[in-house]
Motif scaffolding. Structure first.
Motif, PDB file in Angstrom:
ATOM      1  N   UNK A  47       0.848  -1.187   0.000  1.00  0.00           N
ATOM      2  CA  UNK A  47       0.000   0.000   0.000  1.00  0.00           C
ATOM      3  C   UNK A  47       0.880   1.232   0.000  1.00  0.00           C
ATOM      4  N   UNK A  48       0.568   2.136  -0.881  1.00  0.00           N
ATOM      5  CA  UNK A  48       1.286   3.406  -0.937  1.00  0.00           C
ATOM      6  C   UNK A  48       0.330   4.548  -0.636  1.00  0.00           C
ATOM      7  N   UNK A  49       0.881   5.575  -0.028  1.00  0.00           N
ATOM      8  CA  UNK A  49       0.077   6.728   0.338  1.00  0.00           C
ATOM      9  C   UNK A  49       0.701   7.983  -0.242  1.00  0.00           C
ATOM     10  N   UNK A  50      -0.119   8.833  -0.784  1.00  0.00           N
ATOM     11  CA  UNK A  50       0.365  10.086  -1.359  1.00  0.00           C
ATOM     12  C   UNK A  50      -0.481  11.229  -0.834  1.00  0.00           C
ATOM     13  N   UNK A  51       0.173  12.096  -0.081  1.00  0.00           N
ATOM     14  CA  UNK A  51      -0.504  13.254   0.488  1.00  0.00           C
ATOM     15  C   UNK A  51      -0.203  14.485  -0.346  1.00  0.00           C
ATOM     16  N   UNK A  52      -1.183  15.332  -0.516  1.00  0.00           N
ATOM     17  CA  UNK A  52      -0.972  16.583  -1.236  1.00  0.00           C
ATOM     18  C   UNK A  52      -1.995  17.614  -0.785  1.00  0.00           C
ATOM     19  N   UNK A  53      -1.766  18.850  -1.207  1.00  0.00           N
ATOM     20  CA  UNK A  53      -2.680  19.922  -0.852  1.00  0.00           C
ATOM     21  C   UNK A  53      -2.095  20.956   0.083  1.00  0.00           C
ATOM     22  N   UNK A  54      -0.844  20.742   0.531  1.00  0.00           N
ATOM     23  CA  UNK A  54      -0.233  21.704   1.417  1.00  0.00           C
ATOM     24  C   UNK A  54       0.146  22.987   0.697  1.00  0.00           C
ATOM     25  N   UNK A  55       0.685  23.911   1.458  1.00  0.00           N
ATOM     26  CA  UNK A  55       1.097  25.172   0.872  1.00  0.00           C
ATOM     27  C   UNK A  55       1.385  26.214   1.925  1.00  0.00           C
ATOM     28  N   UNK A  56       1.556  27.432   1.474  1.00  0.00           N
ATOM     29  CA  UNK A  56       1.802  28.572   2.355  1.00  0.00           C
ATOM     30  C   UNK A  56       0.503  29.345   2.516  1.00  0.00           C
ATOM     31  N   UNK A  57       0.127  29.589   3.747  1.00  0.00           N
ATOM     32  CA  UNK A  57      -1.126  30.289   4.015  1.00  0.00           C
ATOM     33  C   UNK A  57      -0.929  31.230   5.202  1.00  0.00           C
ATOM     34  N   UNK A  58      -1.666  32.293   5.220  1.00  0.00           N
ATOM     35  CA  UNK A  58      -1.583  33.229   6.341  1.00  0.00           C
ATOM     36  C   UNK A  58      -2.365  32.704   7.527  1.00  0.00           C
ATOM     37  N   UNK A  59      -1.978  33.156   8.687  1.00  0.00           N
ATOM     38  CA  UNK A  59      -2.694  32.796   9.905  1.00  0.00           C
ATOM     39  C   UNK A  59      -4.182  33.115   9.760  1.00  0.00           C
ATOM     40  N   UNK A  60      -5.021  32.182  10.148  1.00  0.00           N
ATOM     41  CA  UNK A  60      -6.461  32.345  10.007  1.00  0.00           C
ATOM     42  C   UNK A  60      -7.017  31.753   8.733  1.00  0.00           C
ATOM     43  N   UNK A  61      -6.140  31.352   7.842  1.00  0.00           N
ATOM     44  CA  UNK A  61      -6.565  30.786   6.568  1.00  0.00           C
ATOM     45  C   UNK A  61      -6.925  29.317   6.660  1.00  0.00           C
ATOM     46  N   UNK A  62      -7.227  28.739   5.500  1.00  0.00           N
ATOM     47  CA  UNK A  62      -7.660  27.347   5.428  1.00  0.00           C
ATOM     48  C   UNK A  62      -6.913  26.597   4.333  1.00  0.00           C
ATOM     49  N   UNK A  63      -6.797  25.304   4.546  1.00  0.00           N
ATOM     50  CA  UNK A  63      -6.247  24.399   3.543  1.00  0.00           C
ATOM     51  C   UNK A  63      -7.001  23.088   3.639  1.00  0.00           C
ATOM     52  N   UNK A  64      -7.043  22.373   2.537  1.00  0.00           N
ATOM     53  CA  UNK A  64      -7.617  21.033   2.537  1.00  0.00           C
ATOM     54  C   UNK A  64      -6.582  20.066   1.986  1.00  0.00           C
ATOM     55  N   UNK A  65      -6.194  19.121   2.822  1.00  0.00           N
ATOM     56  CA  UNK A  65      -5.245  18.100   2.419  1.00  0.00           C
ATOM     57  C   UNK A  65      -5.995  16.868   1.935  1.00  0.00           C
ATOM     58  N   UNK A  66      -5.382  16.175   0.992  1.00  0.00           N
ATOM     59  CA  UNK A  66      -5.928  14.918   0.497  1.00  0.00           C
ATOM     60  C   UNK A  66      -4.848  13.852   0.547  1.00  0.00           C
TER      61      UNK A  66
END
Length: 120
Positions: free
Chosen positions: A1-20
């Motif tokens: 089984x392999x896992x691949x995470x993505x969706x990160x980045x640079x964001x300002x405090x208070x912001x949002x991100x969605x990882x997959x």
């Protein structure tokens, strides 16, 4: 089984991100899936997990801000991160888990993870 995470980045405090996280195996066969975070100079820690029955657990530092979910049909898990703080900065990894004596044991080799950086 392999896992691949993505969706990160640079964001300002208070912001949002969605990882997959895409899993090459059938995630419904495992007790649980989880997201982990490794901050600079610190050990990797579990921040959010969800069992195959849909029960969730969160580290106290992210409760009320992060939401973990899973799509068994797509063998994918997600981490919605809201109201991000600088202390959320780190590399985020995903894994499938065995739950043994209430301990969540990651089963697979860690992938590269995805970097999340929150600026103040």
């Amino acid at each position: 089984v392999q896992l691949q995470a993505f969706g990160g980045g640079l964001v300002q405090s208070g912001g949002s991100l969605r990882l997959s996280c895409e899993v090459s195996g059938v995630i419904s066969t495992f007790d649980a899936v989880a997201w982990y975070r490794q901050a600079p100079g610190q050990e990797r820690e579990l921040v959010a997990g969800i069992t195959k029955d849909g029960d969730t657990k969160y580290d106290d530092s992210v409760k009320g801000r992060f939401t973990i979910s899973r799509d068994n049909a797509k063998n994918t898990m997600y981490l919605q991160m809201n109201t991000l703080k600088p202390e959320d900065t780190g590399v985020y990894y995903c894994n499938v888990n065995l739950i043994q004596w209430a301990t969540w044991v990651p089963l697979m080799s860690w992938g590269q993870g995805t970097q999340v950086t929150v600026s103040s």
